[in-house]
Design a protein around this motif. Structure first.
Motif, PDB file in Angstrom:
ATOM      1  N   GLU A 321       5.686  -1.855   4.930  1.00  0.00           N
ATOM      2  CA  GLU A 321       4.774  -2.710   5.385  1.00  0.00           C
ATOM      3  C   GLU A 321       3.609  -1.040   5.449  1.00  0.00           C
ATOM      4  O   GLU A 321       2.482  -1.244   5.116  1.00  0.00           O
ATOM      5  N   GLN A 322       3.802  -0.693   5.989  1.00  0.00           N
ATOM      6  CA  GLN A 322       3.437   0.495   6.197  1.00  0.00           C
ATOM      7  C   GLN A 322       2.723   1.682   5.345  1.00  0.00           C
ATOM      8  O   GLN A 322       1.635   2.351   5.382  1.00  0.00           O
ATOM      9  N   THR A 323       3.228   1.023   4.006  1.00  0.00           N
ATOM     10  CA  THR A 323       2.763   1.955   3.358  1.00  0.00           C
ATOM     11  C   THR A 323       2.335   1.469   1.565  1.00  0.00           C
ATOM     12  O   THR A 323       1.978   1.685   0.836  1.00  0.00           O
ATOM     13  N   ARG A 324       2.555  -0.506   1.897  1.00  0.00           N
ATOM     14  CA  ARG A 324       1.488  -1.703   1.293  1.00  0.00           C
ATOM     15  C   ARG A 324       0.073  -0.994   0.763  1.00  0.00           C
ATOM     16  O   ARG A 324      -0.557  -0.486   1.714  1.00  0.00           O
ATOM     17  N   PRO A 325      -0.140  -0.673  -0.401  1.00  0.00           N
ATOM     18  CA  PRO A 325      -1.783  -0.597  -0.499  1.00  0.00           C
ATOM     19  C   PRO A 325      -2.521  -0.956  -0.941  1.00  0.00           C
ATOM     20  O   PRO A 325      -2.245  -2.564  -0.657  1.00  0.00           O
ATOM     21  N   ILE A 326      -3.808  -1.306  -1.153  1.00  0.00           N
ATOM     22  CA  ILE A 326      -4.822  -2.557  -1.127  1.00  0.00           C
ATOM     23  C   ILE A 326      -4.201  -2.862  -1.932  1.00  0.00           C
ATOM     24  O   ILE A 326      -3.714  -2.632  -2.824  1.00  0.00           O
TER      25      ILE A 326
END
Length: 513
Positions: A321-326
């Protein structure tokens, strides 16, 4: 009759992709004159990925060069070399210099061979490939991009760690190669090999065979043959005696065991979830955003590709989830409508150049997939800059770690946002690149390519502009092909760059720079 027609469609599609993508098979390099640019005497102190340090794996100390046992090994070696056949000479030439390249070529071959969609059963149902029944039908694995990049990651990480251990022991024991011990031995590649215990080539051969056999179990016999050929070539090259090779295999066995234990428990076995799980992800997106992706391919598979790939263990990121985009634009919003107009314009104005770009980056069925494409680029640079096996393994390890983490992050976005593809929401819209069996946002090719480009830009800084340009072209190719929105590609590119930073943090602190 209907199911026979469906099977025929799958056969025709497979033949089409295989014939149109023959270019996407690995290149075989000629290593004549390939003198390493560096030797890395401190390589054994670099920080590995799977183990704590290069001295973690213990091997027995070698016999002294003056011992009766070692002198007998030298004599045995000379006898073997005097009896070399033409096939032996060809094998030595093939495996000479940089075996990391050779095993990557083999891996890409297998990925292309197994990158075929399993067809429907006679009753119209689907059976998923299973490692517990690799012969199937259908045969295991289906080497789609998430599977392919995972196989490449485990292969290259295990090679890297194994070679760090080998380098540590090489420069600790300082046993000179046989051709240095006995000047009557004519080596195949004296410019590069000076220390022989343990054999780094044997580490690579054993690790590669074990990892690839786990990933492609139906190829066990073929891979064992390749390992045996590789090991024998090490002896016949004059670079190793048998005890060098035996010690290398000890390291290879130890690293393979550690890598395969991680693979067994990384969550990949649950990535291809059942229909009930896939449907629940779609329903959650519908509740959350008011839309969901619907598979409109013909014939339609009931479950999207690896909906729980987002739960596979990452290499350099603690929480996906740290890398989940907009979020993507809402369906029907002004931004969405602007993209509809762009895609319609591309579809109505398919130029020769746009078609060329879409085809070049297709990386579809029967090819080595998008991650494989970037491994091919890496090999070109490794050969160009004459990297030794340790640096080559490091390049592939970080490249494939970053792309695997990027793929996991991308699949998290795909099934969290569950965004429809253009062919689903634009009435009458046609693609020139098929219909992938998973949601649109973000573009997998864009993420894989951007992550891969960042790693190659770091390792080969003089190529940074080139590889980042390739990543941009790979991203827009999916829009030209009609299978992605422009924001799938642009946000996917940003996502790949962001995810790669985690791997780059590891790389910059491993002691190799």
């Amino acid at each position: 009759m209907k199911n026979n027609t469906i099977k025929l469609i799958y056969s025709v599609l497979a033949l089409f992709f295989l014939s149109s993508c023959e270019k996407e098979l690995p290149t075989y390099y000629n290593f004549q004159g390939y003198e390493f640019a560096s030797r890395e005497p401190d390589g054994g102190s670099w920080t590995p990925v799977l183990i704590g340090s290069g001295d973690e794996i213990i091997i027995p100390a070698p016999e002294p060069a003056t011992s009766a046992s070692y002198l007998q090994e030298i004599e045995d070696l000379k006898v073997e070399m005097a009896q070399m056949s033409q096939a032996d000479e060809s094998a030595v030439a093939y495996w000479t210099q940089n075996p990391i390249i050779r095993w990557n070529e083999i891996a890409l071959e297998l990925i292309a061979k197994y990158n075929l969609i399993p067809g429907p059963n006679d009753d119209g149902t689907y059976t998923l490939p299973s490692p517990s029944n690799p012969s199937g039908p259908p045969a295991f694995p289906f080497a789609h991009p998430p599977y392919a990049v995972r196989a490449l990651a485990y292969l290259s990480v295990a090679q890297f760690d194994g070679l760090i251990s080998a380098w540590h022991h090489k420069f600790n024991y300082n046993r000179s190669a046989p051709f240095i011990q006995d000047e009557s031995i004519q080596p195949a590649y004296s410019d590069n090999i000076e220390l022989s215990y343990p054999s780094d080539g044997a580490v690579v051969a054993t690790v590669s065979r074990q990892i690839l056999t786990k990933m492609f179990p139906l190829e066990a016999e073929y891979l064992a043959k390749k390992e045996a050929e590789h090991l024998r070539s090490l002896l016949l090259s004059g670079a190793n005696v048998q005890s060098d090779i035996d010690a290398g295999q000890l390291i290879g066995d130890a690293i393979s065991s550690i890598a395969l234990e991680r693979a067994e428990n990384d969550g990949m076995k649950n990535a291809q979830a059942p229909k009930s799980v896939s449907d629940s992800l779609a329903a959650a997106a519908q509740d959350r955003f008011g839309w969901q992706w619907i598979n409109v391919e013909i014939p339609q598979r009931p479950v999207g590709l690896t909906p729980l790939y987002s739960q596979v263990q990452m290499w350099s990121v603690d929480n996906v989830e740290q890398t989940r985009p907009i979020p993507p634009p809402a369906v029907g919003s002004p931004e969405y409508q602007e993209d509809v107009a762009i895609l319609k314009d591309y579809a109505n104005n398919v130029t020769e150049e746009r078609r060329r770009i879409a085809n070049f980056w297709q990386d579809g069925l029967g090819t080595y997939t998008p991650p494989g494409h970037w491994n091919e680029f890496a090999k070109e640079f490794i050969v160009k800059y004459r990297l030794n096996p340790l640096r080559s393994a490091r390049t592939f390890a970080y490249l494939n770690m970053a792309m695997m983490d990027g793929g996991i992050s991308c699949w998290d976005a795909k099934y969290y946002f569950h965004y429809p593809r253009p062919v689903q929401t634009i009435q009458g819209f046609k693609t020139i690149a098929g219909t992938p069996n998973f949601p649109a946002y973000t573009s997998g090719h864009s993420v894989f390519s951007a992550a891969g480009a960042e790693i190659l830009a770091y390792i080969f800084p003089s190529e940074a502009s080139l590889v980042r340009g390739w990543a941009q072209e790979a991203a827009i190719s999916r829009v030209y092909g009609g299978i992605h929105w422009t924001f799938d590609a642009t946000v996917g590119t940003d996502q790949g760059i962001d995810v790669a930073q985690y791997t780059l943090t590891t790389a910059r602190n491993d002691g190799a720079d």
